[in-house]
Design an enzyme around this catalytic site. Structure first.
Site, PDB file in Angstrom:
ATOM      1  N   ARG A  49       0.847  -1.197   0.000  1.00 34.32           N
ATOM      2  CA  ARG A  49       0.000   0.000   0.000  1.00 34.32           C
ATOM      3  C   ARG A  49       0.879   1.242   0.000  1.00 34.32           C
ATOM      4  O   ARG A  49       1.743   1.395   0.861  1.00 34.32           O
ATOM      5  CB  ARG A  49      -0.916   0.015   1.230  1.00 34.32           C
ATOM      6  CG  ARG A  49      -1.890   1.187   1.272  1.00 34.32           C
ATOM      7  CD  ARG A  49      -2.735   1.139   2.544  1.00 34.32           C
ATOM      8  NE  ARG A  49      -3.779   2.139   2.522  1.00 34.32           N
ATOM      9  CZ  ARG A  49      -3.619   3.414   2.885  1.00 34.32           C
ATOM     10  NH1 ARG A  49      -2.432   3.834   3.314  1.00 34.32           N
ATOM     11  NH2 ARG A  49      -4.629   4.262   2.822  1.00 34.32           N
ATOM     12  N   SER A 128     -12.469  -3.854   2.016  1.00 29.96           N
ATOM     13  CA  SER A 128     -12.722  -3.204   3.295  1.00 29.96           C
ATOM     14  C   SER A 128     -14.232  -3.011   3.440  1.00 29.96           C
ATOM     15  O   SER A 128     -14.885  -2.490   2.535  1.00 29.96           O
ATOM     16  CB  SER A 128     -12.028  -1.841   3.356  1.00 29.96           C
ATOM     17  OG  SER A 128     -10.634  -1.982   3.253  1.00 29.96           O
ATOM     18  N   LYS A 158      -3.703   6.159   9.061  1.00 28.64           N
ATOM     19  CA  LYS A 158      -4.479   6.853   8.040  1.00 28.64           C
ATOM     20  C   LYS A 158      -5.040   8.127   8.649  1.00 28.64           C
ATOM     21  O   LYS A 158      -5.762   8.085   9.652  1.00 28.64           O
ATOM     22  CB  LYS A 158      -5.614   5.960   7.530  1.00 28.64           C
ATOM     23  CG  LYS A 158      -5.144   4.736   6.777  1.00 28.64           C
ATOM     24  CD  LYS A 158      -6.289   3.867   6.314  1.00 28.64           C
ATOM     25  CE  LYS A 158      -7.097   4.525   5.221  1.00 28.64           C
ATOM     26  NZ  LYS A 158      -8.155   3.624   4.688  1.00 28.64           N
TER      27      LYS A 158
END
Length: 232
Positions: A49, A128, A158
């Site tokens: 990611r 998700s 995040k």
């Protein structure tokens, strides 16, 4: 759920690493170095990611991670899949080259039905999800192999992450999902025991490994804390 679990056969799903390039760099390592060490310590799934680089750079990063995983599992029969976070085009190119990569998307990313249409039936697809309607939609597509639920605890990984839902609510969501589920968000070795016995197939971590002084040791400690995870 049994069909989805069949597609995960041979994978130790208990510990799932999501990479963070900045955190790895802060710890003085590349992403590939972190992944190699973490997989040696027992990580069973890796997701690449990085929202801050373009597809060309992401392609290079993913190739480095795939090579690191291969090096870590050399001489064993371990199957450690590498997922790409939302980079469907990159995943398609790698698969065309013969590299066995998989894909994870969020609710605002490429729809899972489109992912399947683009990549075919072979790759694993993660999604998700955090509410019953999202789980129902995921099941209806027949395209999702596992769901990531969270954040379980407050997280700074995040910037736009909502507050943690806590283990109790996590357990409720896992029971609603009807798909193999992993937990993510603020998870470290001290919190892992609170997630045992909730029906999860594993836990996802970012900073607990990416920021660790020794990713291999960190992975081993997380697995020791999680044990078999309790009954699924």
């Amino acid at each position: 759920m049994s069909a989805a679990l069949d597609r995960l056969a041979g994978i130790d799903t208990r510990l799932y690493l999501v990479t963070d390039s900045a955190q790895c760099a802060e710890a003085g390592r590349t992403v590939a170095e972190t992944v190699r060490s973490a997989v040696a310590g027992g990580v069973g799934i890796v997701q690449v990611r990085d929202k801050d680089i373009d597809d060309t750079e992401f392609l290079v990063l993913t190739r480095e991670v795939v090579a690191a995983v291969a090096e870590a599992v050399a001489g064993t029969d371990r199957r450690v899949p590498v997922f790409l976070n939302d980079r469907v085009a990159v995943a398609g190119r790698l698969r065309e080259e013969g590299t066995d990569v998989h894909i994870h998307v969020g609710q605002s990313d490429t729809p899972v039905a489109e992912v399947r249409a683009l990549l075919g039936d072979a790759p694993l697809v993660g999604l998700s999800a955090a509410e019953d309607a999202e789980f129902a939609a995921a099941r209806a597509t027949g395209a999702v192999d596992l769901v990531g639920i969270g954040p379980v605890f407050d997280t700074t990984t995040k910037a736009d992450a909502p507050a943690g839902i806590g283990p109790d609510r996590l357990g409720e969501l896992v029971s609603q999902a009807g798909l193999p589920a992993v937990a993510i968000g603020g998870i470290d070795a001290t919190r892992v025991p609170d997630l045992r016995g909730l029906g999860l197939i594993g836990v996802c971590v970012v900073s607990a490994i990416c920021r660790a002084a020794d990713p291999e040791l960190a992975a081993a400690e997380l697995l020791a804390a999680y044990g078999d995870g309790g009954a699924v």
